[in-house]
Design a protein around this motif. Structure first.
Motif, short mmCIF file in Angstrom:
data_model
loop_
_atom_site.label_atom_id
_atom_site.label_comp_id
_atom_site.label_asym_id
_atom_site.label_seq_id
_atom_site.Cartn_x
_atom_site.Cartn_y
_atom_site.Cartn_z
N ASN A 40 40.62 -5.38 14.31
CA ASN A 40 40.62 -4.92 15.69
C ASN A 40 40.35 -6.06 16.67
O ASN A 40 41.01 -6.19 17.70
CB ASN A 40 39.58 -3.80 15.87
N LEU A 41 39.37 -6.91 16.33
CA LEU A 41 39.06 -8.07 17.18
C LEU A 41 40.25 -9.02 17.27
O LEU A 41 40.55 -9.56 18.34
CB LEU A 41 37.83 -8.81 16.63
N TYR A 42 40.92 -9.22 16.14
CA TYR A 42 42.07 -10.12 16.11
C TYR A 42 43.21 -9.56 16.97
O TYR A 42 43.87 -10.31 17.70
CB TYR A 42 42.53 -10.31 14.66
N ASP A 43 43.40 -8.24 16.88
CA ASP A 43 44.44 -7.59 17.69
C ASP A 43 44.13 -7.74 19.18
O ASP A 43 45.03 -7.96 20.00
CB ASP A 43 44.57 -6.11 17.32
N GLN A 44 42.84 -7.58 19.53
CA GLN A 44 42.44 -7.75 20.93
C GLN A 44 42.72 -9.17 21.41
O GLN A 44 43.19 -9.38 22.53
CB GLN A 44 40.95 -7.45 21.08
N LEU A 45 42.42 -10.15 20.53
CA LEU A 45 42.64 -11.56 20.88
C LEU A 45 44.13 -11.83 21.08
O LEU A 45 44.52 -12.54 22.02
CB LEU A 45 42.06 -12.47 19.80
N MET A 46 44.96 -11.25 20.21
CA MET A 46 46.41 -11.43 20.35
C MET A 46 46.91 -10.83 21.66
O MET A 46 47.77 -11.41 22.34
CB MET A 46 47.15 -10.78 19.17
N GLU A 47 46.36 -9.68 22.02
CA GLU A 47 46.77 -9.02 23.27
C GLU A 47 46.37 -9.87 24.47
O GLU A 47 47.15 -10.03 25.41
CB GLU A 47 46.11 -7.63 23.34
N LYS A 48 45.14 -10.42 24.43
CA LYS A 48 44.68 -11.26 25.53
C LYS A 48 45.48 -12.56 25.58
O LYS A 48 45.72 -13.12 26.66
CB LYS A 48 43.19 -11.58 25.37
N GLY A 49 45.89 -13.05 24.40
CA GLY A 49 46.63 -14.31 24.32
C GLY A 49 47.95 -14.28 25.06
O GLY A 49 48.44 -15.32 25.52
N LYS A 50 48.54 -13.09 25.19
CA LYS A 50 49.81 -12.96 25.90
C LYS A 50 49.68 -13.34 27.38
O LYS A 50 50.65 -13.74 28.02
CB LYS A 50 50.33 -11.52 25.79
N VAL A 84 38.05 -16.03 31.35
CA VAL A 84 38.00 -16.91 30.18
C VAL A 84 37.67 -16.11 28.92
O VAL A 84 36.76 -15.28 28.91
CB VAL A 84 36.94 -18.01 30.39
N THR A 85 38.43 -16.35 27.87
CA THR A 85 38.18 -15.74 26.56
C THR A 85 37.84 -16.85 25.57
O THR A 85 38.59 -17.81 25.43
CB THR A 85 39.43 -14.98 26.06
N GLU A 86 36.71 -16.71 24.92
CA GLU A 86 36.27 -17.72 23.95
C GLU A 86 36.00 -17.02 22.63
O GLU A 86 35.20 -16.09 22.56
CB GLU A 86 34.99 -18.39 24.49
#
Length: 365
Positions: A40-50, A84-86
Motif C-alpha cells: 500500500n505504501l509503495y502504491d501511494q509513492l507511485m501515485e505521488k511520483g506521477k 515534499v515527499t521523502e
C-alpha cells in the motif's frame, strides 16, 4: 500482547471481548499484514511520483552483521505545489561484489519500477565510496551517462553525504592515540563479565552518579563523544579500579594525557551537537549548510580564545586547567588543532560552498 489486550478489554469494553479474541496473531497473518502495508505504501509513492516535477536520490551501501552488503535508496520528490515527499525507495541485499555497475543496476531498477523519468532527477547523494562517486565506473558517472543517453537537459547536482563529511572531518584532529587508550581501558572493563560486574559494584560503592561505561563503535559516530565524556567523568574511579587489577595507570594520570583527553571530550561534544543538528527527516540542505557554516565560524572564535588561554567553551578543559598549572596546559597546541579542523571543514565542504548562491536564493528569495 494479546493476553494484555484481553485483560484491558475486560475492564474497558467487555462487550467487545469476542472481537479481540478472534484477532489472529499467527506468523503468516502478521507477515501478510506487513506485506499488505508495504504494498500500500509503495502504491501511494507511485501515485505521488506521477506529480513530481523533480526528485533526488540518496544511496548508501553498508554491510550488516552477517557481512551481506545492504543497499538503501531514499527518494525525495517535490510536486508543483512544493509538497515534499521523502521515503525509502528500495532496500536491496547484494550477495556478490558491490561495484559501481552493480550498484547502478539496482538503483536503476528502483527508479524504473516506480516509473520515474530520468530527466526529473536533479540530485544524487552518496556515501563517498569510490564505487559510488567514481566519474567513469562509479554510480555517479553511470547515472550521468544514463541521463545523457536519455537526452536529459537538466543538471545533476552530486553531493557526498553532509553528515558523513562532518564525521570524517574529526579525523583531522589526529588524536587517535587518546582514543586508542580510552578504548583499551573500556574493553578491559567491558570485555570480561567478571571485570564488568566488579566495576559496576565498585562504582556503586563509591556512590558515583554513573553506573557504567558505554562501548565505542566506529560506525556509530555519536558513541565516541559519549565514551570519552563518561571516561573523563570517571577517570579517578577507573584508575583506582585498574590499580586493584594490577594494571599500570601512569599514562592515565599524566597531565599531558588528561589535557588531551579533556580537549577531545569537549571538541567531540561540539561535533556531536552539530551531527544531531544535521540528522532527521524533513531537513533541507540550506539549514544543514547554515549549521556547518556557523560551526566553522565558532571554530575561528574558539581558536582565538584558546590562543588567549581562555577555554570558556570547553568545560572539561576548564576543569583540568583548574587542577594543573596554567603554564602546563597546551593552549597553543589545541588552538592549532582547531585551526586544522576549520581547514578540514573548508576543504570537505568545498562542493557545498560552490552552491552557495543557490542556497541563498532558496533561503532568502
Amino acid at each position: 500482547m494479546k493476553k494484555c489486550m484481553m485483560k484491558v478489554c475486560d475492564l474497558v469494553c467487555p462487550e467487545k471481548k469476542q472481537a479481540f479474541s478472534n484477532v489472529s496473531l499467527s506468523r503468516n497473518t502478521v507477515a501478510d499484514r506487513t506485506c499488505d502495508l508495504a504494498t500500500n505504501l509503495y502504491d501511494q509513492l507511485m501515485e505521488k511520483g506521477k506529480d513530481f516535477v523533480a526528485f533526488s536520490l540518496a544511496v548508501d551501501e553498508s554491510c550488516d552483521a552477517s557481512d551481506t552488503a545492504q543497499l538503501s535508496v531514499f527518494i525525495r520528490g517535490v510536486d508543483s505545489n512544493l509538497c515534499v515527499t521523502e521515503e525509502l525507495l528500495g532496500f536491496k541485499s547484494m550477495h556478490g561484489t558491490t561495484t559501481g555497475k552493480e550498484i547502478f543496476e539496482e538503483v536503476s531498477k528502483c527508479v524504473t519500477e516506480i516509473k520515474l523519468p530520468w530527466d526529473k532527477l536533479v540530485g544524487l547523494t552518496t556515501d563517498g565510496a569510490p564505487a559510488m562517486c567514481g566519474k567513469k565506473s562509479g554510480l555517479v558517472g553511470m547515472v550521468q551517462e544514463k541521463m545523457r543517453e536519455e537526452n536529459c537537459a537538466g543538471e545533476l547536482t552530486v553531493y557526498h553525504c553532509i553528515i558523513h563529511q562532518e564525521a570524517l572531518c574529526a579525523k583531522a584532529l589526529k588524536m587517535e592515540h587518546v582514543m586508542t587508550t580510552v578504548t583499551q581501558v573500556v574493553n578491559f572493563i567491558r570485555a570480561k563479565g567478571l571485570n564488568h560486574r566488579q566495576f559496576k559494584s565498585f562504582l556503586e560503592e563509591c556512590g558515583s552518579e554513573y553506573a557504567d561505561v558505554p562501548y565505542h563503535t566506529e560506525v556509530r559516530w555519536l558513541s565516541r563523544g559519549k565514551v570519552l565524556n563518561r571516561c573523563f567523568e570517571l577517570r579517578e574511579e577507573i584508575c583506582q579500579f585498574l590499580e586493584t587489577k594490577g594494571k599500570d595507570t601512569a599514562e592515565l594520570r599524566e597531565q599531558k594525557f588528561l589535557c588531551e583527553l579533556a580537549f577531545l571530550c569537549d571538541i567531540s561534544s561540539h561535533l556531536d551537537a552539530l551531527n544531531l543538528q544535521l540528522q532527521g527527516r524533513g531537513r533541507i540542505i540550506t539549514d544543514m549548510y547554515a549549521a556547518v557554516r556557523a560551526f566553522k565560524t565558532k571554530l575561528c572564535l574558539w581558536e582565538n580564545q584558546m590562543l588567549q588561554g581562555n577555554p570558556c567553551h570547553f568545560p572539561c578543559c576548564q576543569s583540568i586547567k583548574a587542577q594543573i598549572s596554567t603554564a602546563v596546559f597546551p593552549c597553543a597546541q589545541f588552538a592549532e588543532k582547531l585551526s586544522v579542523l576549520a581547514a578540514e571543514f573548508s576543504q570537505r565542504f568545498a562542493d557545498f560552498d560552490a552552491q552557495k548562491c543557490k542556497f541563498e536564493l532558496l533561503s532568502n528569495p
